[in-house]
Write an enzyme that holds these catalytic residues in place. Structure first.
Site, PDB file in Angstrom:
ATOM      1  N   ASP A   1      -5.322  -7.154   5.801  1.00  0.00           N
ATOM      2  CA  ASP A   1      -6.563  -6.494   5.391  1.00  0.00           C
ATOM      3  C   ASP A   1      -7.566  -7.566   4.951  1.00  0.00           C
ATOM      4  OD1 ASP A   1      -8.344  -4.563   4.597  1.00  0.00           O
ATOM      5  OD2 ASP A   1      -7.110  -3.750   2.984  1.00  0.00           O
TER       6      ASP A   1
ATOM      7  N   TYR B   1       0.813  -1.215   0.000  1.00  0.00           N
ATOM      8  CA  TYR B   1       0.000   0.000   0.000  1.00  0.00           C
ATOM      9  C   TYR B   1       0.852   1.274   0.000  1.00  0.00           C
ATOM     10  CZ  TYR B   1      -4.066  -2.954   1.123  1.00  0.00           C
ATOM     11  OH  TYR B   1      -5.057  -3.898   1.101  1.00  0.00           O
TER      12      TYR B   1
ATOM     13  N   ASP C   1     -11.301  -9.141   7.132  1.00  0.00           N
ATOM     14  CA  ASP C   1     -12.698  -9.126   6.687  1.00  0.00           C
ATOM     15  C   ASP C   1     -13.254 -10.540   6.606  1.00  0.00           C
ATOM     16  OD1 ASP C   1     -12.280  -6.380   6.381  1.00  0.00           O
ATOM     17  OD2 ASP C   1     -13.601  -6.278   4.645  1.00  0.00           O
TER      18      ASP C   1
ATOM     19  N   ASP D   1      -2.960 -18.261   0.654  1.00  0.00           N
ATOM     20  CA  ASP D   1      -4.149 -18.783  -0.028  1.00  0.00           C
ATOM     21  C   ASP D   1      -4.741 -19.962   0.745  1.00  0.00           C
ATOM     22  OD1 ASP D   1      -1.810 -20.107  -0.676  1.00  0.00           O
ATOM     23  OD2 ASP D   1      -2.223 -20.270  -2.824  1.00  0.00           O
TER      24      ASP D   1
ATOM     25  N   LYS E   1       3.173 -15.280   1.275  1.00  0.00           N
ATOM     26  CA  LYS E   1       3.248 -16.004   0.016  1.00  0.00           C
ATOM     27  C   LYS E   1       4.732 -16.166  -0.307  1.00  0.00           C
ATOM     28  CE  LYS E   1       0.525 -16.916  -2.959  1.00  0.00           C
ATOM     29  NZ  LYS E   1       0.002 -18.255  -3.366  1.00  0.00           N
TER      30      LYS E   1
HETATM   31 MN    MN Z   1     -10.038  -3.295   4.640  1.00  0.00          MN
END
Ligand code: MN
Ligand code: NAD
Length: 369
Positions: free
Chosen positions: A253, A145, A257, A229, A196
């Site tokens: 992130d 990010y 969720d 994954d 990963k």
């Molecule tokens: Mn988020």
């Protein structure tokens, strides 16, 4: 008497101020009851700040945040401000991002638990999810990010190429790994690190650095590594098998969720984003406490926002910002009792208003009730 602790409350936009108001009521009462002195100031952030000051986060708010022991944030954003495109870095187009960077809050803690009363609100069979209790420790100030360079260019053949870079330095990984191991000492002592490393260079450095810190500094903590994954599958299938999930900014992130499903609604989730590791009994100054949901423009102004994510963020503030575990646990118990009594907001299938849930948490907090 503990404190006084300086708290800065930034409601933000849409339902942000509605849930922050609930959080502040709980903060005042718990502080009063547990003999913690708090000094609360309020200011604007996000679109609310843009409308008054022409910027999403003023220098004055940054200064107040730096001086605060803890900052309570609602949520920012909404369609009104989506089209305001300043050709400047993200720190000037998003007030919350600016605040996070200015405060160097890199340790994002996102706890998720299965609430007995809400098991029917989850897609799980009770025997799969009952008792699940997870903590995502997400690196929150580096990675893809923020990696440079980033941007867009037009290629010779007319195509547009957009790109960003996933990068981590050793010290950034070391410090967030310590945050996860420290958190594990206050919990069940089990860290699962996600990456990963099979395909990413930054993932290889992540895995070897986390392994080294674990081996050298935290031999008492059990550490496992999973590829990201497969981890999504494993955590979704058997959330009770996990305690702490340590991940970089992007993967943290995503996994936060995903596991929100365990708690029944996005409106339930609190977070603390700290500039240091959280150690039991050592308050951290300058942390941001916020529900993980957004500003929910679709339900704003109707008095039906679920305030529990904000209220539980206040519990995290007592624990990590003030070093006051008793008050934190009391708030969580009061929330649990409200849910068990069947008082549920619309996002959990009920009809209870923001105000009635808040009042019930307040009366549950009072002694002898
Ligand atoms: Mn988020
Ligand atoms: P959102 O979390 O605001 O809403 C998603 C859905 O969940 C909506 O249907 C909403 O009504 C519901 N919801 C969320 N929180 C709730 C609560 N407390 N009680 C009841 N229902 C709740 O996400 P979105 O719709 O993708 O984004 C809306 C705006 O919020 C956007 O402008 C986005 O940029 C912003 N946003 C801000 C933050 C933040 O400030 N931390 C985080 C995410 C999104």
């Amino acid at each position: 008497m503990n404190g006084p602790f300086k708290v800065l409350a930034l409601g933000g936009d849409h339902i942000g101020p509605e849930v922050v108001a609930s959080g502040l009521e709980v903060l005042r009462q718990a502080a009063n009851q547990f003999d913690v002195a708090v000094d609360i100031g309020e200011d604007l952030l996000g679109g609310a700040s843009w409308d008054v000051h022409g910027t999403f986060c003023t220098d004055a708010v940054v200064a107040k945040a730096r001086a605060a022991d803890a900052i309570l944030v609602g949520a920012v954003g909404g369609p009104e401000w989506d089209d305001i495109r300043i050709d400047r870095p993200i720190t000037e187009t998003d007030g919350l991002t600016r605040l996070r960077i200015e405060l160097d809050v890199y340790n994002a803690l996102r706890p998720v638990r299965a609430w007995s009363a809400l098991l029917p609100q989850t897609p799980y069979r009770p025997e799969v999810v009952e008792g699940a209790d997870l903590l995502v420790v997400r690196e929150n100030s580096g990675g893809i990010y923020y990696g440079e360079p980033r941007g867009r260019e037009v290629l010779n053949d007319g195509q547009v190429r957009a790109f960003e870079i996933s990068e981590y330095r050793t010290a950034e990984i070391e410090r967030i790994a310590r945050c996860a191991f420290e958190a594990a000492r206050g919990r069940r002592g089990y860290v699962t690190s996600l990456d990963k490393s099979n395909v990413m260079e930054s993932g290889k450095l992540w895995r070897e650095t986390v392994a080294r810190i674990g081996h050298d500094e935290y031999p008492d903590i059990e550490l496992n590594h999973l590829l990201m994954d497969y981890a999504l599958f494993a955590v979704a299938r058997a959330p009770r098998d996990f305690d702490i999930l340590l991940a970089d900014n992007l993967f943290g992130d995503l996994i936060s969720d995903l596991i929100a499903v365990v708690s029944g609604s996005l409106g339930m989730l609190p977070s603390a984003t700290l500039p240091a590791a959280a150690r039991v009994g050592h308050p951290v100054k300058g942390g941001l406490y916020e529900p993980t949901h957004g500003s929910a423009p679709d339900i704003s102004g109707r008095g039906i926002a679920n305030p529990i994510g904000a209220i539980l963020s206040v519990a995290m503030m007592f624990e990590h910002g003030f070093g006051h575990l008793h008050a934190a646990r009391a708030i969580e118990r009061a929330v649990d009792n409200v849910l068990s009594a069947g008082l549920l907001p619309p996002d959990l299938g009920g009809v209870a208003s923001t105000a009635s849930i808040t009042q019930s948490v307040l009366s549950g907090l009072r002694p002898n009730t």
